[in-house]
Design a protein around this motif. Structure first.
Motif, PDB file in Angstrom:
ATOM      1  N   LEU A 162      12.996 -24.221 -14.779  1.00  0.00           N
ATOM      2  CA  LEU A 162      11.668 -24.590 -14.294  1.00  0.00           C
ATOM      3  C   LEU A 162      11.840 -25.227 -12.925  1.00  0.00           C
ATOM      4  N   SER A 163      11.153 -24.693 -11.940  1.00  0.00           N
ATOM      5  CA  SER A 163      11.285 -25.222 -10.584  1.00  0.00           C
ATOM      6  C   SER A 163       9.943 -25.164  -9.882  1.00  0.00           C
ATOM      7  N   SER A 164       9.844 -25.937  -8.813  1.00  0.00           N
ATOM      8  CA  SER A 164       8.633 -25.960  -7.994  1.00  0.00           C
ATOM      9  C   SER A 164       9.033 -26.235  -6.552  1.00  0.00           C
ATOM     10  N   SER A 165       8.466 -25.470  -5.646  1.00  0.00           N
ATOM     11  CA  SER A 165       8.760 -25.667  -4.223  1.00  0.00           C
ATOM     12  C   SER A 165       7.514 -26.050  -3.450  1.00  0.00           C
ATOM     13  N   GLY A 166       6.510 -26.531  -4.172  1.00  0.00           N
ATOM     14  CA  GLY A 166       5.284 -26.950  -3.501  1.00  0.00           C
ATOM     15  C   GLY A 166       5.440 -28.286  -2.809  1.00  0.00           C
ATOM     16  N   SER A 167       4.453 -28.663  -2.067  1.00  0.00           N
ATOM     17  CA  SER A 167       4.472 -29.934  -1.338  1.00  0.00           C
ATOM     18  C   SER A 167       3.140 -30.635  -1.526  1.00  0.00           C
ATOM     19  N   LEU A 168       3.115 -31.916  -1.218  1.00  0.00           N
ATOM     20  CA  LEU A 168       1.922 -32.744  -1.333  1.00  0.00           C
ATOM     21  C   LEU A 168       1.408 -33.099   0.059  1.00  0.00           C
ATOM     22  N   ASP A 169       0.094 -33.192   0.155  1.00  0.00           N
ATOM     23  CA  ASP A 169      -0.511 -33.519   1.455  1.00  0.00           C
ATOM     24  C   ASP A 169      -0.003 -34.870   1.948  1.00  0.00           C
ATOM     25  N   LYS A 170       0.432 -34.911   3.219  1.00  0.00           N
ATOM     26  CA  LYS A 170       0.856 -36.116   3.932  1.00  0.00           C
ATOM     27  C   LYS A 170       2.202 -36.656   3.482  1.00  0.00           C
ATOM     28  N   TYR A 171       2.748 -36.113   2.410  1.00  0.00           N
ATOM     29  CA  TYR A 171       4.017 -36.636   1.915  1.00  0.00           C
ATOM     30  C   TYR A 171       5.136 -35.640   2.183  1.00  0.00           C
ATOM     31  N   ALA A 172       6.349 -36.112   2.026  1.00  0.00           N
ATOM     32  CA  ALA A 172       7.516 -35.270   2.285  1.00  0.00           C
ATOM     33  C   ALA A 172       7.632 -34.200   1.205  1.00  0.00           C
ATOM     34  N   PHE A 173       8.590 -33.308   1.388  1.00  0.00           N
ATOM     35  CA  PHE A 173       8.797 -32.197   0.462  1.00  0.00           C
ATOM     36  C   PHE A 173       9.126 -32.732  -0.931  1.00  0.00           C
ATOM     37  N   SER A 174       8.415 -32.201  -1.950  1.00  0.00           N
ATOM     38  CA  SER A 174       8.541 -32.741  -3.313  1.00  0.00           C
ATOM     39  C   SER A 174       9.092 -31.724  -4.301  1.00  0.00           C
ATOM     40  N   GLY A 175       9.812 -30.719  -3.827  1.00  0.00           N
ATOM     41  CA  GLY A 175      10.340 -29.699  -4.722  1.00  0.00           C
ATOM     42  C   GLY A 175      11.309 -30.265  -5.748  1.00  0.00           C
ATOM     43  N   SER A 176      11.388 -29.594  -6.889  1.00  0.00           N
ATOM     44  CA  SER A 176      12.275 -30.024  -7.970  1.00  0.00           C
ATOM     45  C   SER A 176      12.635 -28.816  -8.829  1.00  0.00           C
ATOM     46  N   SER A 177      13.672 -28.975  -9.640  1.00  0.00           N
ATOM     47  CA  SER A 177      14.058 -27.905 -10.565  1.00  0.00           C
ATOM     48  C   SER A 177      14.829 -28.494 -11.728  1.00  0.00           C
ATOM     49  N   THR A 178      14.759 -27.770 -12.852  1.00  0.00           N
ATOM     50  CA  THR A 178      15.496 -28.123 -14.061  1.00  0.00           C
ATOM     51  C   THR A 178      16.187 -26.870 -14.580  1.00  0.00           C
ATOM     52  N   ASN A 179      17.469 -26.979 -14.851  1.00  0.00           N
ATOM     53  CA  ASN A 179      18.244 -25.885 -15.421  1.00  0.00           C
ATOM     54  C   ASN A 179      19.044 -26.437 -16.600  1.00  0.00           C
ATOM     55  N   LEU A 180      18.856 -25.816 -17.741  1.00  0.00           N
ATOM     56  CA  LEU A 180      19.466 -26.320 -18.974  1.00  0.00           C
ATOM     57  C   LEU A 180      20.092 -25.175 -19.743  1.00  0.00           C
ATOM     58  N   ALA A 181      21.291 -25.410 -20.269  1.00  0.00           N
ATOM     59  CA  ALA A 181      21.979 -24.447 -21.132  1.00  0.00           C
ATOM     60  C   ALA A 181      22.580 -25.205 -22.309  1.00  0.00           C
ATOM     61  N   GLU A 182      22.299 -24.722 -23.519  1.00  0.00           N
ATOM     62  CA  GLU A 182      22.785 -25.372 -24.736  1.00  0.00           C
ATOM     63  C   GLU A 182      23.290 -24.312 -25.713  1.00  0.00           C
ATOM     64  N   VAL A 183      24.385 -24.628 -26.368  1.00  0.00           N
ATOM     65  CA  VAL A 183      24.910 -23.822 -27.474  1.00  0.00           C
ATOM     66  C   VAL A 183      25.157 -24.771 -28.629  1.00  0.00           C
ATOM     67  N   MET A 184      24.517 -24.497 -29.776  1.00  0.00           N
ATOM     68  CA  MET A 184      24.669 -25.376 -30.925  1.00  0.00           C
ATOM     69  C   MET A 184      24.914 -24.555 -32.192  1.00  0.00           C
ATOM     70  N   GLY A 185      25.576 -25.174 -33.146  1.00  0.00           N
ATOM     71  CA  GLY A 185      25.869 -24.486 -34.397  1.00  0.00           C
ATOM     72  C   GLY A 185      26.229 -25.468 -35.488  1.00  0.00           C
ATOM     73  N   SER A 186      26.224 -24.966 -36.716  1.00  0.00           N
ATOM     74  CA  SER A 186      26.576 -25.784 -37.879  1.00  0.00           C
ATOM     75  C   SER A 186      27.212 -24.894 -38.938  1.00  0.00           C
ATOM     76  N   LYS A 187      28.049 -25.505 -39.753  1.00  0.00           N
ATOM     77  CA  LYS A 187      28.756 -24.802 -40.814  1.00  0.00           C
ATOM     78  C   LYS A 187      28.828 -25.694 -42.038  1.00  0.00           C
ATOM     79  N   ILE A 188      28.380 -25.166 -43.183  1.00  0.00           N
ATOM     80  CA  ILE A 188      28.444 -25.902 -44.440  1.00  0.00           C
ATOM     81  C   ILE A 188      29.711 -25.489 -45.163  1.00  0.00           C
ATOM     82  N   THR A 189      30.589 -26.449 -45.414  1.00  0.00           N
ATOM     83  CA  THR A 189      31.854 -26.202 -46.108  1.00  0.00           C
ATOM     84  C   THR A 189      31.868 -27.023 -47.388  1.00  0.00           C
ATOM     85  N   GLY A 190      31.487 -26.427 -48.490  1.00  0.00           N
ATOM     86  CA  GLY A 190      31.456 -27.161 -49.743  1.00  0.00           C
ATOM     87  C   GLY A 190      30.411 -28.258 -49.711  1.00  0.00           C
TER      88      GLY A 190
END
Length: 592
Positions: A162-190
């Motif tokens: 998720l990212s944004s490269s927009g700006s706000l009136d009268k203010y400096a550049f306010s762009g931002s981004s989020t990058n996420l990667a997850e690997v999860m797992g579970s194992k039932i042993t007895g």
């Protein structure tokens, strides 16, 4: 002649004296004896004549007299009972029983199991993709993948951008981004479950909280840029015993590494373990549960100015029990905090619950205390505009008294309310770092605080069709040195809802209200003193409402619209950092 005399005699008898039942009885008794005798004498004396008369005459004699019934007098037997003076002794009986077991044989015939017709399982899909594009040049993509239905294992992947490269009136550049990667797992042993997770999170922001006079010459966009890379892993191992006499146990290990553009580095290692078991220690209650929880937190923090290692070791023995509708928990929190020096703290852990109506209404109260360490991961999650050289410290919640009530009214409505009174040492607050060139970076100010917190929430559900949640909180800070609890609103109210119309259209709505808060700024020269160089600048309260619409074309394909800040309000969560006004996003979802 003879008959005439008899008639006259009968008439005479009738006229002279009435015939009574007594006379009749005596007469009949007399005739029974004398009658046969007279007849025999006459027959012997005059046999021929009698026979002749019998053959010659056939006469009928009728005696007529009225019948008057009467009951004779009764006579009582005048005899009295007499008691005997002889004794009666109960004989002693001796007997014995010779038992002989009767052997029986039982032959069990196996029952034919009833065939249950199970409901068909919901069909699962392995992948889910969500794509969108919004105003302010905001692309969005999120992907989930998971293993199919299994009784003993699971494996999943989650990716997000998720990212944004927009700006706000009268203010400096306010762009931002989020990058996420997850690997999860579970194992039932007895009787145990092993779980794990690997993750990588990259957050990019710009310190846009100022109004540039001449943006091109004063600073460049890259000069405002900051990113945080967080990589780590989590692992857990716990028991799944159903027997009450087993020793339940759990172990956990986690690690993350955080870096930024300014040589900031933070390493955090956490190990925790717990064990508990039911015992019969005393007879006041049926059973008691005793256990021990141990945790070790290590922080290695380094920036351009300093390097420090800190540790928190927590040891929490406890015991709990139930008595009728009461539940009790008693324990001790032993915390050892060390960085340049080592301190040991003891905090009681006590809690009591009363189930007024089982599974419906419950009240609770307790006291506790805790030690925590400030760290960059938690701080940037709350305020990403902090600097890279913060003064980290321990925060001590030396005492906390709390109480509350929870209620489940049927299956549709859940209610809860809570109140707490806490005493803190070194509570952190975000303030603008006025030593920075643009004043657009935040640092920390610590203060000792007494805090009262009131909160309540209510959730209504109607199956999968409708759900609504309302929650609110009021916080009262009593500061020691600082003028206000900087950037901490006193009142927060939130509302979320979801409405599903025939599995085709899903409507979601959110509303957030934050009351006014205060930022610490330099006082004007006329009011500024060496002891009081700052004053409070009010940040007005604001409401942020959003609306979401999703149309499910099929079970696998849908389209969505999301509208944020419907009121088109420009508000300030952080001093000099305005929010974006109305923005929208459209996209599709696909399951395969």
């Amino acid at each position: 002649m003879h008959n005439q005399e008899l008639n006259n005699k009968a008439k005479h008898t009738t006229n002279q004296e009435p015939i009574t039942p007594q006379m009749t009885a005596k007469y009949l008794q007399f005739n029974k004896i004398l009658g046969p005798a007279i007849i025999c004498a006459v027959l012997m004396a005059f046999p021929a004549r009698t026979i002749a008369q019998t053959k010659t005459y056939n006469e009928e004699i009728t005696v007529v007299a009225p019948y008057e019934p009467s009951v004779p007098d009764a006579f009582k037997i005048n005899l009295n009972p007499k008691t005997g003076d002889s004794d009666f002794k109960i004989p002693k009986l001796n007997y014995s029983i010779k038992s002989k077991p009767f052997e029986t044989q039982m032959e069990v015939e196996p029952l034919t199991p009833v065939k249950m017709v199970s409901e068909p399982l919901t069909k699962l899909y392995r992948n889910y993709l969500r794509l969108g594009m919004g105003t302010y040049s905001t692309p969005y993509a999120e992907f989930f993948a998971n293993s199919m239905r299994s009784k003993d294992h699971s494996l999943g992947v989650h990716l997000k951008h998720l990212s944004s490269s927009g700006s706000l009136d009268k203010y400096a550049f306010s762009g931002s981004s989020t990058n996420l990667a997850e690997v999860m797992g579970s194992k039932i042993t007895g009787a145990h479950t092993l779980s794990g997770k690997l993750f990588f999170d990259r957050e990019v922001i710009h310190h846009y909280g100022f109004i540039p006079v001449n943006f091109d010459t004063l600073t460049k966009k890259d000069d405002l840029r900051q990113h945080y890379n967080i990589a780590g892993l989590e692992a857990g191992y716990k028991s799944n015993y159903t027997e009450k006499d087993k020793l339940n146990h759990a172990f956990g290990l986690s690690y993350y590494n955080l870096t930024d553009l300014n040589e900031l580095r933070e390493d955090h290692i956490k190990f925790d373990a717990s064990a508990d078991k039911q015992f019969k220690l005393f007879d006041l209650t049926d059973v008691q549960q005793a256990g021990l929880a141990v945790s070790i937190n290590h922080f290695g923090q380094r920036d351009t100015h300093s390097k420090i290692n800190s540790n928190i070791i927590g040891i929490k023995p406890f015991i709990s029990t139930n008595f009728e509708e009461y539940s009790f928990y008693a324990g001790l929190n032993i915390s050892v905090a060390s960085d340049t020096i080592t301190r040991i703290h003891f905090y009681p852990l006590l809690e009591a619950k009363l189930r007024i109506i089982p599974n419906v209404l419950e009240i609770y109260t307790g006291i506790s205390g805790n030690v925590s360490r400030q760290n960059y991961r938690d701080l940037i999650a709350e305020n990403p505009f902090v600097g890279s050289a913060l003064k980290m410290a321990f925060t001590y919640e030396t005492f906390k008294f709390y109480g509350g009530v929870t209620s489940n009214i049927g299956q549709n409505l859940d209610l809860s309310a809570a109140v707490s009174f806490s005493t803190f040492q070194n509570m952190p607050f975000f303030v603008n770092d006025l030593s920075s060139q643009l004043g657009n970076i935040f640092t920390l100010a610590y203060d000792d605080v007494n805090l009262m917190r009131l909160s309540a929430d209510a959730t209504f559900r109607s199956g999968d069709k409708l759900s609504m949640t309302v929650h609110g909180a009021y916080l009262k800070y009593n500061m020691t040195n600082e003028l206000e609890p900087w950037h901490k609103p006193a009142t927060t109210i939130g509302f979320t809802s979801r409405y599903n119309i025939r599995e085709k259209i899903v409507i979601t709505g959110d509303l957030t209200w934050n009351g006014e808060s205060y930022a610490r700024v330099l006082a004007p020269f006329g009011r500024r003193t060496p002891l009081h160089p700052y004053e409070a600048s009010e940040l007005k309260g604001y409401a942020d409402a959003s609306l979401g619409l999703e149309y499910r074309y099929t079970k696998l394909l849908s389209a969505f619209l999301q509208f944020n800040n419907i009121g088109n309000v420009r508000y300030f969560r952080w001093y000099n950092y305005p929010s974006q006004r109305f923005n929208a996003m459209a996209g599709i979802t696909f399951t395969f």
